[in-house]
Motif scaffolding. Structure first.
Motif, PDB file in Angstrom:
ATOM      1  N   SER A  95       1.297  -0.892   0.289  1.00  0.00           N
ATOM      2  CA  SER A  95      -0.230  -0.013   0.145  1.00  0.00           C
ATOM      3  C   SER A  95       0.735   1.459  -0.204  1.00  0.00           C
ATOM      4  N   VAL A  96       0.946   1.716  -1.228  1.00  0.00           N
ATOM      5  CA  VAL A  96       1.357   3.515  -1.004  1.00  0.00           C
ATOM      6  C   VAL A  96       1.112   4.505  -0.200  1.00  0.00           C
ATOM      7  N   ASP A  97       1.700   4.960   0.277  1.00  0.00           N
ATOM      8  CA  ASP A  97       1.385   6.458   1.016  1.00  0.00           C
ATOM      9  C   ASP A  97       1.497   7.486   0.627  1.00  0.00           C
ATOM     10  N   GLU A  98       0.512   7.890  -0.204  1.00  0.00           N
ATOM     11  CA  GLU A  98       0.294   9.094  -1.146  1.00  0.00           C
ATOM     12  C   GLU A  98       1.342  10.192  -1.008  1.00  0.00           C
ATOM     13  N   GLU A  99       0.854  10.793   0.769  1.00  0.00           N
ATOM     14  CA  GLU A  99       1.522  11.817   0.936  1.00  0.00           C
ATOM     15  C   GLU A  99       3.057  11.888   0.885  1.00  0.00           C
ATOM     16  N   GLU A 100       3.740  10.871   1.375  1.00  0.00           N
ATOM     17  CA  GLU A 100       4.939  10.518   2.054  1.00  0.00           C
ATOM     18  C   GLU A 100       5.906  10.499   0.317  1.00  0.00           C
ATOM     19  N   TYR A 101       4.433   9.920  -0.886  1.00  0.00           N
ATOM     20  CA  TYR A 101       4.810   9.741  -2.384  1.00  0.00           C
ATOM     21  C   TYR A 101       5.372  11.073  -2.814  1.00  0.00           C
ATOM     22  N   VAL A 102       4.707  11.980  -2.081  1.00  0.00           N
ATOM     23  CA  VAL A 102       4.718  13.057  -2.885  1.00  0.00           C
ATOM     24  C   VAL A 102       5.561  14.072  -2.599  1.00  0.00           C
ATOM     25  N   LYS A 103       5.806  13.583  -0.845  1.00  0.00           N
ATOM     26  CA  LYS A 103       6.756  14.643  -0.518  1.00  0.00           C
ATOM     27  C   LYS A 103       8.454  14.272  -0.839  1.00  0.00           C
ATOM     28  N   LYS A 104       8.296  12.839  -1.365  1.00  0.00           N
ATOM     29  CA  LYS A 104       9.673  11.833  -2.044  1.00  0.00           C
ATOM     30  C   LYS A 104       9.973  13.061  -3.141  1.00  0.00           C
ATOM     31  N   ILE A 105       8.809  12.389  -3.664  1.00  0.00           N
ATOM     32  CA  ILE A 105       9.365  13.478  -5.569  1.00  0.00           C
ATOM     33  C   ILE A 105       9.627  14.322  -5.080  1.00  0.00           C
ATOM     34  N   THR A 106       8.867  16.018  -4.460  1.00  0.00           N
ATOM     35  CA  THR A 106       9.380  16.968  -3.971  1.00  0.00           C
ATOM     36  C   THR A 106      10.782  16.984  -3.890  1.00  0.00           C
TER      37      THR A 106
END
Length: 208
Positions: A76-87
């Protein structure tokens, strides 16, 4: 009279020969030296998302890529952590110029929405990347910035319209950063990024 002219002719011939040898030597150094352009290889790919890691990226970026891969391969992908990392990865790759080979070697393109990529590249090459000197042969003397510390100041989900589409759960990320050298303290150090859903990916549609 003939005997006096011969030394001059010999001297002239020697000078011409030395000149030819010098030209050939310098020319060969330039030609063969500049033919050694390092080929870029892909080290890793996150296939499901289409992200790639190339061997010309810094160790810091490579570590970020590993962290992104770990996030995206969970059940399960945590989208908030995902968007933080790609930022973080976008800011580091786009605003660090020291590792870029030319003005067209724009960073962060893996994270840009495909429909705006062409316009994004054109603007980047005409502005922030405009004065990046060629370093294809590793001989650049120009001093360029490298991003140091990155801070995610806020993450908020918003409704965002782009083109004919609207994402009701887009992400607005406010971010700030520093550079490794104080000489670049006048460079941009804050930005707001908007990411929208592009199938399973989050893609950058606005940078301000």
């Amino acid at each position: 009279m003939k005997l006096k002219k011969r030394p001059k002719k010999i001297l002239m011939a020697l000078l011409i020969l030395i000149l030819i040898v010098a030209i050939v030597f310098v020319g060969s150094k330039i030609f063969f030296g500049r033919s050694e352009v390092t080929e870029v290889r892909v080290l890793k790919t996150i296939n499901k998302y289409g992200y790639t890691l190339k061997d010309n990226k810094t160790k810091k970026y490579q570590q970020m890529f590993k962290e992104l891969e770990k996030l995206l391969t969970k059940d399960s992908v945590d989208e908030e952590e995902y968007v933080k990392k790609i930022t973080e990865m976008f800011i580091y790759d786009f605003y660090s110029l020291n590792d870029k080979s030319t003005k067209t070697d724009v960073g962060g393109t893996d994270f840009v929405y495909p429909n705006i990529l062409e316009d994004f590249l054109e603007k980047a090459e005409d502005t922030y990347y405009k004065y990046v000197e060629n370093n294809m042969y590793n001989d650049r003397k120009q001093k360029l910035p490298t991003v140091d510390e990155i801070t995610i100041d806020s993450v908020e989900q918003i409704e965002f319209a782009y083109g004919e589409e609207t994402d009701e759960e887009a992400y607005e990320v406010n971010v700030s950063w520093t550079y490794t050298d104080d000489d670049f303290n006048d460079y941009q150090k804050k930005a707001t990024l908007i990411f929208v859903h592009d199938d399973i990916k989050l893609s950058l549609v606005e940078l301000k």
